[in-house]
Design an enzyme around this catalytic site. Structure first.
Site, PDB file in Angstrom:
ATOM      1  CE  LYS A 201      41.914  50.033   2.745  1.00 55.26           C
ATOM      2  NZ  LYS A 201      42.812  48.948   3.801  1.00 55.26           N
ATOM      3  CB  CYS A 255      39.506  47.743   7.850  1.00 58.52           C
ATOM      4  SG  CYS A 255      40.571  48.114   9.048  1.00 58.52           S
TER       5      CYS A 255
HETATM    6  N1  SAJ Z   1      37.305  37.147  10.511  1.00 64.37           N
HETATM    7  C1  SAJ Z   1      36.459  35.826  10.659  1.00 64.37           C
HETATM    8  N2  SAJ Z   1      36.893  34.845   9.952  1.00 64.37           N
HETATM    9  C2  SAJ Z   1      38.228  34.802   8.977  1.00 64.37           C
HETATM   10  C3  SAJ Z   1      39.012  35.963   9.142  1.00 64.37           C
HETATM   11  C4  SAJ Z   1      38.732  36.827  10.021  1.00 64.37           C
HETATM   12  O1  SAJ Z   1      35.572  35.949  11.259  1.00 64.37           O
HETATM   13  O2  SAJ Z   1      38.464  33.689   8.654  1.00 64.37           O
HETATM   14  C5  SAJ Z   1      37.030  38.203  11.463  1.00 64.37           C
HETATM   15  C6  SAJ Z   1      37.964  38.445  12.550  1.00 64.37           C
HETATM   16  O3  SAJ Z   1      37.382  37.906  13.511  1.00 64.37           O
HETATM   17  C7  SAJ Z   1      37.573  40.100  12.876  1.00 64.37           C
HETATM   18  C8  SAJ Z   1      37.514  40.522  11.231  1.00 64.37           C
HETATM   19  O4  SAJ Z   1      37.070  39.238  10.604  1.00 64.37           O
HETATM   20  O5  SAJ Z   1      36.671  40.255  13.619  1.00 64.37           O
HETATM   21  C9  SAJ Z   1      38.496  41.100  10.678  1.00 64.37           C
HETATM   22  O6  SAJ Z   1      39.512  40.738  10.897  1.00 64.37           O
HETATM   23  P1  SAJ Z   1      41.053  40.525   9.965  1.00 64.37           P
HETATM   24  O7  SAJ Z   1      42.193  39.902  10.637  1.00 64.37           O
HETATM   25  O8  SAJ Z   1      40.632  39.766   8.808  1.00 64.37           O
HETATM   26  O9  SAJ Z   1      41.358  41.926   9.230  1.00 64.37           O
HETATM   27  P2  SAJ Z   1      41.540  43.586  10.073  1.00 64.37           P
HETATM   28  O10 SAJ Z   1      40.181  44.372   9.814  1.00 64.37           O
HETATM   29  O11 SAJ Z   1      42.317  43.252  11.158  1.00 64.37           O
HETATM   30  O12 SAJ Z   1      42.409  44.210   8.903  1.00 64.37           O
HETATM   31  C10 SAJ Z   1      42.158  44.180   7.164  1.00 64.37           C
HETATM   32  C11 SAJ Z   1      43.107  43.609   6.615  1.00 64.37           C
HETATM   33  N3  SAJ Z   1      42.495  43.324   5.171  1.00 64.37           N
HETATM   34  C12 SAJ Z   1      42.328  42.281   4.642  1.00 64.37           C
HETATM   35  O13 SAJ Z   1      42.775  41.313   5.029  1.00 64.37           O
HETATM   36  C13 SAJ Z   1      41.821  42.155   3.124  1.00 64.37           C
HETATM   37  C14 SAJ Z   1      44.184  44.344   6.412  1.00 64.37           C
HETATM   38  O14 SAJ Z   1      45.282  44.109   5.512  1.00 64.37           O
HETATM   39  C15 SAJ Z   1      43.840  46.015   6.098  1.00 64.37           C
HETATM   40  O15 SAJ Z   1      45.035  46.771   5.962  1.00 64.37           O
HETATM   41  C16 SAJ Z   1      42.899  46.294   7.079  1.00 64.37           C
HETATM   42  O16 SAJ Z   1      41.748  45.544   6.793  1.00 64.37           O
HETATM   43  C17 SAJ Z   1      42.498  47.735   6.865  1.00 64.37           C
HETATM   44  O17 SAJ Z   1      43.129  48.772   7.353  1.00 64.37           O
HETATM   45  O18 SAJ Z   1      41.558  48.045   5.762  1.00 64.37           O
END
Ligand code: SAJ
Length: 401
Positions: A201, A255
């Site tokens: 995780k 997360c």
């Molecule tokens: N972000 C970037 N660039 C990118 C992708 C994301 O700057 O290319 C930023 C987003 O704007 C945001 C942050 O990262 O601020 C996180 O967003 P996210 O959509 O990547 O992820 P979360 O936090 O909504 O959800 C994550 C997911 N984990 C992964 O993708 C490995 C989800 O599957 C998990 O269940 C969740 O964390 C969790 O509960 O741990």
């Protein structure tokens, strides 16, 4: 079968609803009485598309009942938060409190599962706490760790279709947990041990954090070098084995910006890349603040008046209304503090109002402002025509095409 879910938050509530829908009788426990009352009234206290109808259904047919105290069940799930204490050290006291609360109800052949994101070794530590209180249960109950992977907004689909990693403290525990989750998970259930499942995780979210840090570092280099980072990444990604993520104004949410600290706290000497990535992603938000302040000063020097600035977006990622741990919100706050709140229009199309910020319609703000700062790539922003009379700071790639 009856299952007791400790914690009715963003993960515990949806998971218990889906399990109830698949025939598991659920007692959902939360320390917050309002959450318990709302849940029993069939009202969803979180925002998740489609989940409200499912909750009403499982409450109405008696499959899910909420309470502030646990009840005797066949399986127990710890789905409580693991916040920080002090210097980014994980605090497992909620997991421990939830564990202690169910210990009196445990009986032979019961299943005890931790879903909360936890530092490596937590499942074994909870097993020790259980055995210390109930030595007669040693090797007579099943104990496993099974993290969730769902993306808020798409939880109904992902809870059922995502693969999951399940790690018991012994192979029998793994099998027992697999048996439970197969009742509603259609994705593959992968067997491992508890420590590997815990680390898995943390690894998933750290991997994403490290990759976003690479993109954010590139964006800062490109800004200095006069290169459009969006074009650069698009071109580099045409290589068959390159897949760079998107830079932004920082990493937010509960997360990805949090879980890497669970590794760095326990392995500080070994986790250099992971901790530097955290620093880069945090620094990126600070860098954006400085960029906005500089653009405002530059404008004032050139036009002999203060600019009107539109801050576009407050959410922690595109097309959601969730402002928790949002870098955009941090940037807006810092910029406003720096200029005594003057001439700043704050935009967030996904929420109707906010208790701190006075919100402006995104079209109006775009029209009125001299400086446009794109913080979050919300879809409506992409419909705004590029206006080269304005100073545009595009931190999230609105105009990358
Ligand atoms: N972000 C970037 N660039 C990118 C992708 C994301 O700057 O290319 C930023 C987003 O704007 C945001 C942050 O990262 O601020 C996180 O967003 P996210 O959509 O990547 O992820 P979360 O936090 O909504 O959800 C994550 C997911 N984990 C992964 O993708 C490995 C989800 O599957 C998990 O269940 C969740 O964390 C969790 O509960 O741990």
């Amino acid at each position: 079968m009856k299952a007791c879910f400790m914690g009715l938050g963003y993960i515990g509530l949806p998971t218990s609803i889906i399990a109830a829908k698949h025939g598991v009788k659920i007692i959902g426990v939360d320390i917050n009485e309002q959450v318990v009352q709302k849940t029993n009234a069939g009202e969803l206290h979180i925002i998740e598309p489609g989940m409200g109808e499912l909750l009403r259904e499982v409450v109405a047919n008696g499959m899910l009942h909420a309470s502030t105290t646990p009840e005797e069940s066949d399986a127990y799930f710890m789905v409580v938060p693991t916040p920080f204490k002090g210097n980014h050290e994980p605090d497992v006291s909620y997991v421990e409190a939830a564990t202690r609360a169910v210990i009196p109800f445990l009986k032979e052949k019961d299943l005890f599962v931790i879903e909360s994101t936890s530092p490596v070794g937590t499942t074994e530590a909870m097993a020790e706490i259980i055995y210390a209180e109930r030595p007669e249960l040693k090797d007579k109950i099943y104990i496993a760790y099974c993290p969730e992977r769902v993306l808020p907004g798409n939880v109904i689909y992902e809870l059922v279709h995502n693969d999951r990693v399940i790690g018991g403290i012994n192979p029998e525990s793994t099998e027992k947990a697999i048996e439970f989750y197969s009742q509603f998970v259609q994705g593959t259930l992968h067997r491992t041990n508890a420590r590997t499942a815990e680390m898995c995780k943390l690894t998933e979210n750290s991997s994403r954090d490290v990759q976003i840090a690479f993109a954010n570092e590139l964006s800062i280099i490109c800004d200095k070098a006069g290169i459009n980072v969006w074009e650069l990444i698009n071109l580099a990604n045409k290589h068959p084995r390159v897949n760079i993520l998107q830079p932004g104004c920082g990493v937010g949410g509960h997360c990805i910006a949090v879980d890497p600290y669970f590794i760095t706290a326990d392995f500080p000497a070994e986790s250099k890349l992971i901790s530097t990535s955290r620093e880069i992603n945090n620094y990126k938000s600070f860098w954006c603040v400085e960029k906005v302040k500089n653009a405002m000063l530059q404008f004032e020097l050139e036009h002999h008046r203060k600019p009107v600035v539109a801050m576009m977006g407050l959410a922690f990622k595109p097309n959601i209304d969730d402002l928790r741990e949002s870098p955009a919100k941090y940037i807006v706050t810092k910029v406003m503090q720096g200029c005594n709140n003057a001439n700043i229009l704050v935009v967030e199309p996904n929420i109707p109002d906010h208790h701190v910020f006075k919100l402006t319609d995104y079209r109006k703000a775009y029209e009125q402002a001299d400086i446009i700062v794109f913080l979050v790539a919300h879809d409506p922003f992409k419909t705004l025509p590029y206006n080269d009379k304005k100073v545009i700071l595009d931190f999230c790639g609105i105009y990358k095409k």
